[in-house]
Design an enzyme around this catalytic site. Structure first.
Site, PDB file in Angstrom:
ATOM      1  N   THR A   1       0.376  -1.614  -0.109  1.00  0.00           N
ATOM      2  CA  THR A   1      -0.308  -0.198  -0.054  1.00  0.00           C
ATOM      3  C   THR A   1       0.773   1.416   0.000  1.00  0.00           C
ATOM      4  OG1 THR A   1      -0.484   0.447   2.587  1.00  0.00           O
ATOM      5  CG2 THR A   1      -1.726  -1.542   1.465  1.00  0.00           C
ATOM      6  N   CYS A   2       0.264   2.906   0.063  1.00  0.00           N
ATOM      7  CA  CYS A   2       0.991   3.083   0.129  1.00  0.00           C
ATOM      8  C   CYS A   2       2.168   3.623   0.912  1.00  0.00           C
ATOM      9  CB  CYS A   2       0.584   4.611   0.286  1.00  0.00           C
ATOM     10  SG  CYS A   2      -0.982   5.478   0.894  1.00  0.00           S
ATOM     11  N   ASN A   3       1.449   2.955   2.427  1.00  0.00           N
ATOM     12  CA  ASN A   3       1.852   3.612   3.901  1.00  0.00           C
ATOM     13  C   ASN A   3       3.160   1.728   4.202  1.00  0.00           C
ATOM     14  OD1 ASN A   3       1.583   5.940   4.546  1.00  0.00           O
ATOM     15  ND2 ASN A   3       0.089   5.519   4.431  1.00  0.00           N
ATOM     16  N   ARG A   4       3.167   0.640   3.542  1.00  0.00           N
ATOM     17  CA  ARG A   4       3.492  -0.358   4.173  1.00  0.00           C
ATOM     18  C   ARG A   4       3.931  -1.205   2.579  1.00  0.00           C
ATOM     19  NH1 ARG A   4       2.045  -1.912   7.961  1.00  0.00           N
ATOM     20  NH2 ARG A   4       0.212  -0.016   8.669  1.00  0.00           N
TER      21      ARG A   4
ATOM     22  N   LYS B   1      -9.986   4.195  -6.629  1.00  0.00           N
ATOM     23  CA  LYS B   1     -10.246   4.598  -5.505  1.00  0.00           C
ATOM     24  C   LYS B   1      -9.819   5.619  -3.763  1.00  0.00           C
ATOM     25  CE  LYS B   1     -11.315  -0.110  -4.715  1.00  0.00           C
ATOM     26  NZ  LYS B   1     -10.609  -1.388  -3.964  1.00  0.00           N
ATOM     27  N   MET B   2      -8.583   5.869  -4.586  1.00  0.00           N
ATOM     28  CA  MET B   2      -7.800   7.615  -3.338  1.00  0.00           C
ATOM     29  C   MET B   2      -9.015   8.886  -4.054  1.00  0.00           C
ATOM     30  SD  MET B   2      -6.122   6.435  -1.515  1.00  0.00           S
ATOM     31  CE  MET B   2      -4.578   7.238  -0.931  1.00  0.00           C
TER      32      MET B   2
ATOM     33  N   GLU C   1      -8.667   3.224  10.274  1.00  0.00           N
ATOM     34  CA  GLU C   1      -9.237   3.779   8.557  1.00  0.00           C
ATOM     35  C   GLU C   1      -9.778   2.472   8.434  1.00  0.00           C
ATOM     36  OE1 GLU C   1      -7.824   3.610   5.577  1.00  0.00           O
ATOM     37  OE2 GLU C   1      -5.210   2.257   6.254  1.00  0.00           O
TER      38      GLU C   1
ATOM     39  N   GLN D   1      -9.859   1.717   4.881  1.00  0.00           N
ATOM     40  CA  GLN D   1      -9.884   1.602   3.255  1.00  0.00           C
ATOM     41  C   GLN D   1      -8.455   0.048   3.573  1.00  0.00           C
ATOM     42  OE1 GLN D   1      -7.457   4.454   0.914  1.00  0.00           O
ATOM     43  NE2 GLN D   1      -7.803   3.068  -0.932  1.00  0.00           N
TER      44      GLN D   1
END
Length: 434
Positions: free
Chosen positions: A49-52, A192-193, A114, A116
Site C-alpha cells: 500500500t502507500c504506507n507499507r 479509489k483514493m 482507517e 481502506q
C-alpha cells in the site's frame, strides 16, 4: 514451519524508501512465484500500500527463509541489503499473526482506525490465492485477520470519526487554505483514493473540481457516483496530457495515480506556475507522482503522505482509548488462530490412524461380502459400505476432536505418542509401504 512478516512501513521508512519497494498489482504474480521458488519458503503473500510493503511467508526453516525474503527485497528494490536492513522489521509466529490482525483492524495505520486497509488485506489474500502463493496456513491466517478486522469495526468504536489518507489530505488542504469553496481543485487519477478525495472535498464545500485521467470513461464513472451529493459543484474532465495546463489554473492539486513515473517536477511545472499566485500540491501516491524538487519552486507548497502525520496527530489521542478495546478483542482472535495452528501438529497422527482404520475396514468388509455371496453382496454393498464407514467415523470423531482441542502442548504430544504405540501406527505405515 514458521510464519514471518518481513517488510517496512511508514513507521520504519520514509516515502522515498517505500516507493522503491512498492509492488504494483501487475507484478504480484511474479513476486509470489519468485518467493515460493526459494527452498525455505512454502507460502507467500504481498501486502503493498502507500504506507507499507509487507511480505507474509510460511517457512520450512526460519533463518533460511528470512535470508531468502530479505534477498528478494534487495533485488526487487535494487538497494544493497546492508542499506535495506535498517528499514526492515521482522516478526515471527505469534507476533506476525497479531501484526496482520492489527493491520487489518486499522490499528497499525498512519490514520488509526482507517477502513481502506481492510479492503487492501482482502485483496492481498485474493491475489495470493489466485497466483497460488497462499496455502493452508496463510489462507487461514488471512481469513482470521479479515474476520477480526470486521469484528473490531462492528464491536468497538475504533471506526468512529476515523479518516482515510484521502480525508487527511483534504483536512490538510483545509488547514492551509481555509475556505475551499472558491478554490479550483484538480485531481490526477480516478481510482479509489481519488473517489475518496472527491467525497471529502465535497463535504468541505469544494465546488470546482477537475478530474485529470488517462481514461475519460473512468473519470465520468467517478463523477457519476456523486450526482446526488454534488449539487452546485462544477466538474470537468481533462486528459492526463493536459495535467500541467490544469495545474496552471488550479489553486489545489491532488495526485493519486497508479503511475510508476513522476508526473510533475520542477522542470515541467516552472514554466506554467511562474506567475501563479500560490499553488498547493498534495501527493498521496506511492510511488510518488510529484518529484521532491517541486518544493524548490517559490510559489508552490508541496506535501506527500509523510506530511499528513501532523493532521493525523490531532485526532489520534481520542482514538487511542478506542484502540485499547480493539487490542483486547484481537488478542482473543489471535489465540483462536494459534489454537488452530497448534492443532495442525495432530494432522499426521489423525491421518495415520484413519488410514489404519480404513485398511481394517476394507479387509473385514471384503471377508464379509465374500461369505454373503455375490448376489447379496452386489445388492447390498453400498449399504454395508456406508454402514462400516459411519461406524469408523463415529468411533474416531470424539477422540480426534479432543486431540485437536488439547491446549497443553506436552499433554497433546503425549497423547499422540500413546496413540502411535497403542495402534502401532509406524509399523502399519511401514507394512503399507512394502
Amino acid at each position: 514451519m514458521n510464519i514471518a512478516v518481513i517488510g517496512l512501513s511508514h513507521k520504519t521508512a520514509t516515502v522515498e524508501v517505500r516507493e522503491k519497494l512498492s509492488i504494483p498489482e501487475a507484478r504480484v504474480e511474479s513476486a509470489l512465484n519468485q518467493l515460493t521458488s526459494y527452498p525455505n519458503i512454502d507460502e507467500a503473500a504481498v501486502l503493498s500500500t502507500c504506507n507499507r510493503l509487507e511480505l507474509y511467508v510460511v517457512m520450512r526453516e526460519t533463518e533460511g527463509g528470512i535470508r531468502e525474503t530479505a534477498q528478494f527485497l534487495s533485488e526487487f528494490s535494487e538497494l544493497p541489503l546492508h542499506m535495506l536492513r535498517r528499514y526492515l522489521f521482522i516478526l515471527l509466529r505469534q507476533d506476525a499473526v497479531m501484526h496482520l490482525m492489527r493491520v487489518a483492524a486499522g490499528l497499525d495505520s498512519l490514520v488509526l482506525g482507517e477502513g481502506q486497509i481492510l479492503a487492501q488485506v482482502k485483496q492481498t489474500h485474493r491475489l495470493a490465492q489466485q497466483h497460488k502463493g497462499a496455502g493452508r496456513i496463510l489462507n487461514q491466517l488471512f481469513k482470521h485477520s479479515v474476520s477480526s478486522g470486521k469484528r473490531v469495526r462492528t464491536e468497538t468504536d475504533i471506526g468512529t470519526g476515523a479518516v482515510s489518507i484521502s480525508s487527511a489530505a483534504v483536512e490538510l488542504a483545509q488547514m492551509k487554505l481555509q475556505d475551499l469553496s472558491d478554490k479550483h481543485v484538480a485531481i490526477a487519477g480516478a481510482g479509489k483514493m481519488s473517489r475518496l478525495l472527491v467525497k471529502h472535498l465535497l463535504s468541505k464545500g469544494a465546488k470546482k473540481i477537475t478530474i485529470v485521467n488517462r481514461s475519460a470513461k473512468r473519470a465520468e464513472d467517478l463523477i457519476a457516483q456523486f450526482s446526488c451529493e454534488a449539487e452546485g459543484a462544477e466538474f470537468q474532465i481533462q486528459p492526463i496530457d493536459n495535467l500541467c495546463d490544469c495545474v496552471a489554473v488550479s489553486d489545489l492539486v491532488f495526485t493519486s495515480t497508479g503511475a510508476t513515473n513522476v508526473l510533475l517536477s520542477k522542470s515541467n511545472l516552472a514554466p506554467v506556475v511562474s506567475d501563479h499566485s500560490g499553488l498547493m500540491i498534495v501527493d498521496i501516491s506511492v510511488p510518488r507522482n510529484v518529484h521532491a524538487d517541486v518544493k524548490e519552486l517559490a510559489n508552490v507548497n508541496c506535501y506527500n503522505v509523510d506530511d499528513l502525520e501532523a493532521v493525523v496527530a490531532e485526532n489520534q489521542e481520542s482514538r487511542r482509548q478506542m484502540a485499547m478495546q480493539a487490542e483486547i478483542l484481537l488478542e482473543g482472535c489471535a489465540e483462536e488462530f494459534e489454537t488452530w495452528w497448534r492443532s495442525l501438529e495432530t494432522v499426521p497422527t489423525i491421518s495415520k490412524l484413519r488410514q489404519k482404520m480404513e485398511v481394517i475396514r476394507e479387509q473385514e468388509l471384503e471377508k464379509a461380502l465374500s461369505r454373503l455371496g455375490n448376489e447379496f453382496a452386489e445388492k447390498h454393498q453400498d449399504i454395508i459400505e456406508n454402514l462400516t464407514r459411519g461406524i469408523i467415523n463415529k468411533i474416531l470423531h470424539d477422540p480426534m476432536v479432543q486431540l485437536r482441542a488439547q491446549q497443553d502442548i506436552e499433554a497433546r504430544r503425549r497423547t499422540m505418542h500413546t496413540l502411535h504405540e497403542l495402534f502401532n501406527l509406524e509399523t502399519h505405515l511401514k507394512d503399507q509401504s512394502t
